[in-house]
Design an enzyme around this catalytic site. Structure first.
Site, PDB file in Angstrom:
ATOM      1  N   ASP A 109      -3.629   2.313  -5.625  1.00 10.29           N
ATOM      2  CA  ASP A 109      -2.388   2.386  -4.874  1.00 10.29           C
ATOM      3  C   ASP A 109      -2.138   1.192  -3.959  1.00 10.29           C
ATOM      4  O   ASP A 109      -1.276   1.245  -3.091  1.00 10.29           O
ATOM      5  CB  ASP A 109      -2.337   3.673  -4.047  1.00 10.29           C
ATOM      6  N   GLU A 110      -2.886   0.100  -4.124  1.00 12.23           N
ATOM      7  CA  GLU A 110      -2.653  -1.062  -3.271  1.00 12.23           C
ATOM      8  C   GLU A 110      -3.000  -2.350  -3.997  1.00 12.23           C
ATOM      9  O   GLU A 110      -3.845  -2.375  -4.890  1.00 12.23           O
ATOM     10  CB  GLU A 110      -3.433  -0.962  -1.963  1.00 12.23           C
ATOM     11  N   ASP A 164       0.851  -1.195   0.000  1.00 17.68           N
ATOM     12  CA  ASP A 164       0.000   0.000   0.000  1.00 17.68           C
ATOM     13  C   ASP A 164       0.885   1.242   0.000  1.00 17.68           C
ATOM     14  O   ASP A 164       1.653   1.475   0.941  1.00 17.68           O
ATOM     15  CB  ASP A 164      -0.895  -0.020   1.235  1.00 17.68           C
TER      16      ASP A 164
END
Length: 415
Positions: free
Chosen positions: A101-102, A11
């Site tokens: 984003d993860e 993350d």
């Protein structure tokens, strides 16, 4: 479930704000927020003052007078997010991206190439830092749920490897809000019963959890509290629904606000469905009030739809019903629409006018066919001249105080 800790959850830290600080070195070390009327994302320097999303801009300024607002470089967010996930793909083909984003990754089959999971995680973190200039936190555990919790505990810019021999001890000491599925409302309900840690949740009777959260949610959280999570990494997963949402700040719960906003959301979803030749049967609308409590309403139609105007009409009916059931709520802060039970629909099947009660929502009626043709024309114009070249009507969202369309696009999963 595997016996070894081979699942990674990676993350990127304070992603949007970190990208802004990377692009403009003068912002590094300073409290910044992406947005304006609403905080879309905050740097760790701003979070230290209590600034978070989706907080109104005026409140954020009260908490942190030195806060710097930036507009956002949305194309750069996509670039850096894709590049970070690509680095994970260099170590295993089993990568499940869950947002810009993860992502999860399972490295059980690649240890002989790159070393143990902890070494792989450390290498990923180093490469993201060296190649992209960004910090990424990684959790390594035996299950997806625990790996995600591990990455949260690791923040900012850290690595946590949860030893399977001590995972329950690790898990039960943590606050319940770190669990997948525990939001502000659930946390408050649990706190009302004196439940603040995952360990306390694990020891709570199933009957009490069912009364507080409902049988399904109670059973799910109870299982996760004991790290019972049999989900596997699903690479290249196709979405089973399409959705979009708008954070409105604090707006009156009146038709002049929600009707144009729902049309705007239906426009976003409908165009995405039609681009993939998809339609959906189940329409769900979500309304969040000023105190962050939310309600949802759903309707399953006899025929799948993708027409913008029809999606908007169904969503309006659902929102009106939700507001009618909560007449004491005078303000709304978020609206969302999702379309589920997706089906491939490359052509429109016309229908005879039989006078059925649901004909107004059926896509093959005379009205539905006219909408289908209008949507196709709008889609062609936008393909050639851009999204803003044509639209369906006035948009209620105040651009200075709402989430920009480009930011919402980043959160909308590919179909």
């Amino acid at each position: 479930m595997a016996d070894a800790a081979t699942i990674l959850h990676a993350d990127l830290d304070a992603f949007y704000a970190s990208v802004e600080q990377l692009l403009d070195p003068s912002l590094r070390g300073k409290p910044i927020a992406v947005g304006g009327g609403i905080v879309l994302a905050a740097s760790y320097e701003a979070k230290a003052f209590g600034v978070h999303s989706p907080m109104p801009g005026w409140k954020a300024k009260e908490l942190c007078p030195e806060l710097i607002f930036v507009g956002g470089h949305f194309d750069q967010y996509s670039h850096f997010g894709d590049a970070a996930i690509k680095i994970l793909g260099d170590f295993t083909p089993l990568v499940e991206r869950i947002s810009i984003d993860e992502a999860f990754a399972d490295v059980a089959g690649t240890e002989h190439l790159f070393g143990p999971p902890a070494t792989i995680a450390a290498t990923i973190r180093r490469r993201v830092r060296d190649e992209l200039g960004l910090a990424i936190s990684v959790g390594v555990a035996r299950t997806k749920h625990l790996a995600k919790i591990g990455s949260q505990v690791a923040k900012p810019d850290g690595l946590v490897v949860v030893d399977p021999a001590h995972e329950i001890e690790f898990l039960h000491a943590l606050p319940v809000e770190l669990m997948w599925g525990v939001g502000p409302v659930t946390r408050e309900k649990l706190a009302g019963e004196g439940i603040s840690t995952i360990g306390q949740l694990a020891q709570t009777s199933s009957g009490l959890l069912a009364r507080l959260l409902g049988p399904a949610a109670g059973d799910k959280l109870a299982a996760l509290a004991w790290n019972r999570d049999a989900r596997h990494i699903v690479a290249d997963r196709r979405a089973h629904s399409a959705g979009a949402q708008s954070a409105l700040g604090r707006k009156p719960a009146v038709e002049a606000v929600f009707r144009p906003a729902l049309l705007h959301l239906a426009d976003r979803i409908g165009s995405r469905l039609r681009a993939k030749l998809l339609s959906g049967r189940t329409i769900t609308a979500r309304v969040r009030f000023a105190d962050l409590r939310a309600v949802t309403r759903s309707l399953t139609l006899p025929a799948p739809i993708s027409a913008t105007s029809t999606l908007a009409e169904v969503a309006e009916e659902l929102v009106r019903g939700a507001l009618a059931d909560h007449r004491d709520e005078r303000f709304i802060s978020l609206l969302a629409i999702s379309v589920g039970h997706l089906e491939r629909q490359p052509i429109l099947q016309l229908e005879l006018p039989l006078g059925l009660g649901d004909e107004k929502h059926r896509p093959g009626t005379r009205r539905g066919a006219a909408r289908w043709m209008a949507d196709k024309a709008v889609d062609k114009v936008r393909d050639r001249f851009g999204w803003d070249a044509i639209g369906y009507g006035p948009v209620a969202l105040d651009k200075a105080r709402s989430v920009p369309d480009a930011f919402r696009e980043l959160a909308e999963k590919e179909l």
